[in-house]
Design an enzyme around this catalytic site. Structure first.
Site, PDB file in Angstrom:
ATOM      1  N   SER A  45       0.764  -1.313  -0.030  1.00 55.77           N
ATOM      2  CA  SER A  45       0.078  -0.047  -0.213  1.00 55.77           C
ATOM      3  C   SER A  45       1.026   1.197   0.097  1.00 55.77           C
ATOM      4  O   SER A  45       1.647   1.530  -1.065  1.00 55.77           O
ATOM      5  CB  SER A  45      -0.783   0.022   1.058  1.00 55.77           C
ATOM      6  OG  SER A  45      -2.058   0.906   0.758  1.00 55.77           O
ATOM      7  N   ASP A 197      -6.043  -3.855  -1.866  1.00 51.88           N
ATOM      8  CA  ASP A 197      -4.940  -3.698  -1.249  1.00 51.88           C
ATOM      9  C   ASP A 197      -4.279  -4.940  -0.516  1.00 51.88           C
ATOM     10  O   ASP A 197      -4.677  -5.897  -0.472  1.00 51.88           O
ATOM     11  CB  ASP A 197      -5.510  -2.756   0.011  1.00 51.88           C
ATOM     12  CG  ASP A 197      -4.162  -2.136   0.872  1.00 51.88           C
ATOM     13  OD1 ASP A 197      -3.595  -2.772   0.958  1.00 51.88           O
ATOM     14  OD2 ASP A 197      -4.429  -0.922   1.027  1.00 51.88           O
TER      15      ASP A 197
END
Length: 340
Positions: A45, A197
């Site tokens: 991320s 993610d």
């Protein structure tokens, strides 16, 4: 080329929205220390963004250029955020360095994200961060040139499997896949597969740093607190803690495995020649980041980013003062006390 007598480290960079600016500060201090050499980086991320900018900068011109590119990237994030209606109010700034509890725009956005998908709210799939990181990082150079190893991870939406992208296959899409929060952005397609993610499956994964061999020293830059001071009571705090627990779960499992393998090596049940005995180090700000709520992860105002940068630099300074001598010798983090 590597200088003699430098201590080599591998970096594991967690994700956490705008809290990734804490890592900006950590990297700033580590890059300024000519006693260290970065051998490899894994990120998820925001950690994937930091990893891409860092490694491309090191390839392009060493630590000074890496620092310059990190500055350009995060200052650009702040500039993009300046055009967003989601901003901290003066009341927010009175009570917290980063929370946006009094921001009407934040509350509206939070409600909208729980009612409508990003396919409904953003059908054109606009994401200025994608264009920004593509402008800062030369991905062709990143893939081809010699330099530190690099890995970023994303979660396959359909299979739930972790996908680790190595440096030779790095792209802006791979980095954005790693940072794709499903309530905010549409799934990112890479090579015909769709990703969310990477935090859902590895935040960050440690095993690529182990499997590659090399230095045993892994420095985890931790953004998601393992411990919090009180039980969450409002819905936003509850959801944020649920996400934090989910994002830390994979890291804690890997820490258990590392501890198990380390014990077997120390007991002579596994040969040292075939198994890497890892030394684990952590740079975190558990107390300070635990005091911030979910809204702060969406706060990319320049003032807050600079606050996190300064905090990260200070925590890295404290880590080096206390634990530099441990690098290459032993773990400075008690894995059992910290994670288990």
């Amino acid at each position: 080329m590597a200088r003699r007598n430098r201590k080599r480290i591998k970096l594991a960079l967690q994700g956490g929205g705008s809290h990734g600016a804490f890592t900006w500060g950590v990297l700033e201090r580590l890059l300024a220390d000519d006693r260290l050499e970065i051998e490899a980086v894994v990120g998820t991320s925001a950690g994937a963004m930091n990893a891409a900018v860092l490694v491309d900068g090191l390839i392009a011109g060493g630590p000074a250029e890496a620092q310059r590119q990190l500055d350009v990237f995060w200052e650009g994030v702040g500039s993009i955020a300046a055009f967003s209606p989601v901003q901290p109010t003066p009341f927010d700034q009175m009570f917290s360095p980063g929370n946006m509890d009094f921001s009407p725009a934040w509350r509206i956005a939070d409600v909208m994200q729980r009612q409508f998908s990003p396919y409904e709210l953003n059908p054109a799939n606009l994401n200025p961060l994608h264009e920004h990181i593509e402008a800062v990082v030369d991905f062709a150079r990143l893939r081809a040139a010699a330099g530190p190893a690099m890995f970023v991870c994303a979660t396959n939406v359909l299979t739930g499997r972790l996908r680790v992208f190595e440096r030779s296959e790095m792209s802006a899409a791979a980095v954005m896949a790693s940072a794709c929060v499903p309530l905010i952005h549409q799934a990112v397609e890479v090579d015909g597969q769709h990703y969310w993610d990477g935090g859902y499956s590895g935040n960050p994964p440690i095993f690529p740093l182990i499997y590659m061999g090399g230095t045993p020293d892994i420095v985890i830059v931790q953004l998601n607190p393992v411990n919090i001071p009180e039980v969450p009571r409002d819905i936003r705090a509850i959801v944020d803690r649920m996400n934090t627990l989910a994002f830390n779960a994979s890291l804690m499992r890997e820490m258990r495995m590392i501890r198990f393998v380390t014990d077997l090596i120390d007991q002579g049940q596994l040969p040292k020649e075939k198994h890497l005995r890892c030394f684990i180090h952590c740079i975190d700000a558990e107390e300070e980041l635990a005091a911030l709520n979910a809204s702060s992860k969406m706060n990319a105002s320049m003032g807050f980013l600079q606050h996190l940068r300064a905090l990260g630099a200070a925590k890295a300074e404290a880590f080096l003062d206390a634990h530099f001598a441990a690098i290459g010798v032993r773990s400075s983090t008690d894995v059992v006390e910290k994670f288990l």
